[in-house]
Design a protein around this motif. Structure first.
Motif, PDB file in Angstrom:
ATOM      1  N   LEU A   1     -27.962  35.930  52.179  1.00 21.48           N
ATOM      2  CA  LEU A   1     -27.115  35.027  51.396  1.00 21.48           C
ATOM      3  C   LEU A   1     -25.946  34.522  52.231  1.00 21.48           C
ATOM      4  O   LEU A   1     -25.616  33.334  52.198  1.00 21.48           O
ATOM      5  N   GLU A   2     -25.322  35.399  53.002  1.00 24.94           N
ATOM      6  CA  GLU A   2     -24.197  34.961  53.844  1.00 24.94           C
ATOM      7  C   GLU A   2     -24.668  33.948  54.892  1.00 24.94           C
ATOM      8  O   GLU A   2     -23.965  32.978  55.185  1.00 24.94           O
ATOM      9  N   ALA A   3     -25.863  34.159  55.432  1.00 24.38           N
ATOM     10  CA  ALA A   3     -26.395  33.207  56.412  1.00 24.38           C
ATOM     11  C   ALA A   3     -26.638  31.850  55.771  1.00 24.38           C
ATOM     12  O   ALA A   3     -26.331  30.800  56.349  1.00 24.38           O
ATOM     13  N   VAL A   4     -27.186  31.852  54.554  1.00 24.22           N
ATOM     14  CA  VAL A   4     -27.473  30.603  53.847  1.00 24.22           C
ATOM     15  C   VAL A   4     -26.182  29.866  53.507  1.00 24.22           C
ATOM     16  O   VAL A   4     -26.092  28.637  53.638  1.00 24.22           O
ATOM     17  N   ILE A   5     -25.167  30.598  53.095  1.00 25.93           N
ATOM     18  CA  ILE A   5     -23.868  29.984  52.817  1.00 25.93           C
ATOM     19  C   ILE A   5     -23.314  29.342  54.088  1.00 25.93           C
ATOM     20  O   ILE A   5     -22.819  28.208  54.077  1.00 25.93           O
ATOM     21  N   GLY A   6     -23.401  30.056  55.199  1.00 27.13           N
ATOM     22  CA  GLY A   6     -22.899  29.540  56.462  1.00 27.13           C
ATOM     23  C   GLY A   6     -23.609  28.281  56.929  1.00 27.13           C
ATOM     24  O   GLY A   6     -23.024  27.443  57.618  1.00 27.13           O
ATOM     25  N   LEU A   7     -24.870  28.134  56.517  1.00 27.35           N
ATOM     26  CA  LEU A   7     -25.649  26.962  56.918  1.00 27.35           C
ATOM     27  C   LEU A   7     -25.319  25.726  56.082  1.00 27.35           C
ATOM     28  O   LEU A   7     -25.705  24.614  56.438  1.00 27.35           O
TER      29      LEU A   7
ATOM     30  N   ALA B   1     -19.460  34.529  44.750  1.00 28.71           N
ATOM     31  CA  ALA B   1     -18.074  34.257  44.334  1.00 28.71           C
ATOM     32  C   ALA B   1     -17.752  32.769  44.331  1.00 28.71           C
ATOM     33  O   ALA B   1     -16.695  32.355  44.800  1.00 28.71           O
ATOM     34  N   GLY B   2     -18.683  31.973  43.817  1.00 29.15           N
ATOM     35  CA  GLY B   2     -18.440  30.541  43.698  1.00 29.15           C
ATOM     36  C   GLY B   2     -18.683  29.736  44.952  1.00 29.15           C
ATOM     37  O   GLY B   2     -18.540  28.507  44.932  1.00 29.15           O
ATOM     38  N   ARG B   3     -19.062  30.386  46.064  1.00 33.58           N
ATOM     39  CA  ARG B   3     -19.292  29.642  47.312  1.00 33.58           C
ATOM     40  C   ARG B   3     -20.629  28.918  47.305  1.00 33.58           C
ATOM     41  O   ARG B   3     -20.834  27.973  48.085  1.00 33.58           O
ATOM     42  N   ILE B   4     -21.558  29.359  46.464  1.00 34.27           N
ATOM     43  CA  ILE B   4     -22.895  28.793  46.395  1.00 34.27           C
ATOM     44  C   ILE B   4     -23.455  29.153  45.022  1.00 34.27           C
ATOM     45  O   ILE B   4     -23.059  30.171  44.439  1.00 34.27           O
ATOM     46  N   GLU B   5     -24.334  28.300  44.487  1.00 34.53           N
ATOM     47  CA  GLU B   5     -24.985  28.609  43.213  1.00 34.53           C
ATOM     48  C   GLU B   5     -26.182  29.535  43.463  1.00 34.53           C
ATOM     49  O   GLU B   5     -26.962  29.304  44.389  1.00 34.53           O
ATOM     50  N   ILE B   6     -26.321  30.543  42.625  1.00 30.80           N
ATOM     51  CA  ILE B   6     -27.525  31.370  42.606  1.00 30.80           C
ATOM     52  C   ILE B   6     -28.325  30.935  41.382  1.00 30.80           C
ATOM     53  O   ILE B   6     -27.853  31.064  40.248  1.00 30.80           O
ATOM     54  N   MET B   7     -29.510  30.405  41.593  1.00 29.62           N
ATOM     55  CA  MET B   7     -30.327  29.841  40.514  1.00 29.62           C
ATOM     56  C   MET B   7     -31.529  30.751  40.252  1.00 29.62           C
ATOM     57  O   MET B   7     -32.482  30.777  41.041  1.00 29.62           O
ATOM     58  N   PRO B   8     -31.522  31.507  39.158  1.00 31.51           N
ATOM     59  CA  PRO B   8     -32.673  32.344  38.843  1.00 31.51           C
ATOM     60  C   PRO B   8     -33.927  31.513  38.599  1.00 31.51           C
ATOM     61  O   PRO B   8     -33.873  30.431  37.998  1.00 31.51           O
ATOM     62  N   GLY B   9     -35.059  32.035  39.050  1.00 30.18           N
ATOM     63  CA  GLY B   9     -36.349  31.405  38.816  1.00 30.18           C
ATOM     64  C   GLY B   9     -37.444  32.450  38.880  1.00 30.18           C
ATOM     65  O   GLY B   9     -37.274  33.487  39.530  1.00 30.18           O
ATOM     66  N   ALA B  10     -38.547  32.209  38.193  1.00 27.97           N
ATOM     67  CA  ALA B  10     -39.751  33.054  38.116  1.00 27.97           C
ATOM     68  C   ALA B  10     -39.841  33.686  36.735  1.00 27.97           C
ATOM     69  O   ALA B  10     -39.006  34.516  36.352  1.00 27.97           O
ATOM     70  N   GLY B  11     -40.832  33.226  35.984  1.00 26.75           N
ATOM     71  CA  GLY B  11     -41.111  33.806  34.675  1.00 26.75           C
ATOM     72  C   GLY B  11     -40.107  33.468  33.599  1.00 26.75           C
ATOM     73  O   GLY B  11     -40.020  34.172  32.583  1.00 26.75           O
TER      74      GLY B  11
ATOM     75  N   THR C   1     -31.542  29.362  63.424  1.00 27.77           N
ATOM     76  CA  THR C   1     -31.756  28.265  64.378  1.00 27.77           C
ATOM     77  C   THR C   1     -32.614  27.166  63.761  1.00 27.77           C
ATOM     78  O   THR C   1     -32.258  25.984  63.784  1.00 27.77           O
ATOM     79  N   ARG C   2     -33.762  27.546  63.205  1.00 28.13           N
ATOM     80  CA  ARG C   2     -34.636  26.550  62.586  1.00 28.13           C
ATOM     81  C   ARG C   2     -33.991  25.943  61.343  1.00 28.13           C
ATOM     82  O   ARG C   2     -34.080  24.733  61.116  1.00 28.13           O
ATOM     83  N   CYS C   3     -33.357  26.771  60.531  1.00 32.55           N
ATOM     84  CA  CYS C   3     -32.742  26.252  59.301  1.00 32.55           C
ATOM     85  C   CYS C   3     -31.606  25.276  59.603  1.00 32.55           C
ATOM     86  O   CYS C   3     -31.415  24.306  58.868  1.00 32.55           O
ATOM     87  N   ARG C   4     -30.879  25.509  60.691  1.00 36.86           N
ATOM     88  CA  ARG C   4     -29.828  24.563  61.065  1.00 36.86           C
ATOM     89  C   ARG C   4     -30.427  23.185  61.353  1.00 36.86           C
ATOM     90  O   ARG C   4     -29.852  22.147  60.990  1.00 36.86           O
ATOM     91  N   GLU C   5     -31.594  23.153  61.975  1.00 38.58           N
ATOM     92  CA  GLU C   5     -32.268  21.885  62.237  1.00 38.58           C
ATOM     93  C   GLU C   5     -32.787  21.250  60.946  1.00 38.58           C
ATOM     94  O   GLU C   5     -32.747  20.023  60.791  1.00 38.58           O
TER      95      GLU C   5
END
Length: 260
Positions: free
Chosen positions: A149-155, A184-194, A119-123
């Motif tokens: 991850l599925e929720a983030v893709i949907g947003l 599967a190509g629907r969103i980039e996964i960007m590694p970060g930390a160290g 809800t908040r992320c949609r805003e």
């Protein structure tokens, strides 16, 4: 300078790899650009995991850089379950970034139960008004990263910054690979930390990622000639991104990309 052109964004999308530098100041942002970074994530207080930079800092960086500028919108250190006042602050900060010509924002919010706060992320997404969207490392403290991850893709986010739920991306590389396979190509996964020039090629091979997030920072000695004996914890110098270290990261990625 104005925000990155559509041509620059298309070039980033088609590049064999992308290096994003977490820049905690104008000096760090300029060093990242000089070293060959693809874009920056502008923030402050890296020692706290990064917080929202000031409007003045955003304006100066946007004026001076020709590479894309994404701004971290995080109102405080600590967890990612935000109250109404914090959420309102984030909405205002995001709207400011969009109006200021920033190329993207980096945001995220969770429920008290450790799920993506849809809800908040949609805003937050709506406030971004079409600029590039990255979901930050809040995903690393979700109770179910795959569901998150599925929720983030949907947003409608374009990428997720993650260490794979570990202290460093190298330690979390197996989880990062699983997230990339799930995406599967629907969103980039960007590694970060160290991430540094000595391990980024290993991380690329282990995960299959094409976007990477690092700070390339080094500690500078204090310019103060005087400091009291106890210094109240305020006697140290600043920490900033280093152009030479950025170049080392870029070269390591270039060589690794040739081998794939």
């Amino acid at each position: 300078m104005k925000g990155a052109s559509a041509e620059q964004q298309r070039a980033e999308a088609s590049a064999p790899y992308v290096l994003e530098i977490a820049a905690n100041s104008l000096a760090s942002a300029l060093a990242a650009q000089e070293g060959g970074a693809s874009r920056i994530e502008l923030c402050t207080a890296l020692e706290l995991g990064g917080l929202t930079p000031s409007p003045a800092q955003i304006a100066l960086v946007r004026e001076r850089l020709s590479i894309p500028v994404h701004v971290l919108v995080r109102p405080r250190a600590g967890d990612f379950a935000y109250g109404d006042e914090e959420h309102a602050t984030m909405l205002s900060d995001i709207a400011h970034c969009a109006a200021a010509g920033c190329d993207g924002v980096v945001v995220g919010a969770l429920t008290v139960d450790g799920d993506v706060d849809v809800t908040r992320c949609r805003e937050l997404v709506a406030a971004a008004d079409g600029v590039d969207l990255t979901f930050h490392r809040a995903i690393d403290v979700c109770r179910d990263p795959m569901a998150a991850l599925e929720a983030v893709i949907g947003l409608g986010f374009r990428r997720v910054l993650s260490s794979g739920g570990a202290a460093s991306a190298i330690e979390g590389s197996a989880n990062l690979r699983r997230l990339i396979e799930q995406a599967a190509g629907r969103i980039e996964i960007m590694p970060g930390a160290g991430i540094d020039a000595d391990n980024i090629a290993t991380l690329m091979a282990a995960t299959g990622a094409r976007e990477f997030h690092a700070s390339a920072k080094r500690a500078l000695p204090s310019r103060m000639r005087f400091a009291p004996a106890d210094a109240l914890g305020m006697a140290g110098g600043e920490t900033r991104s280093d152009a030479a270290e950025v170049r080392r990261l870029v070269e390591a990625l270039r060589c690794a990309a040739k081998r794939t």
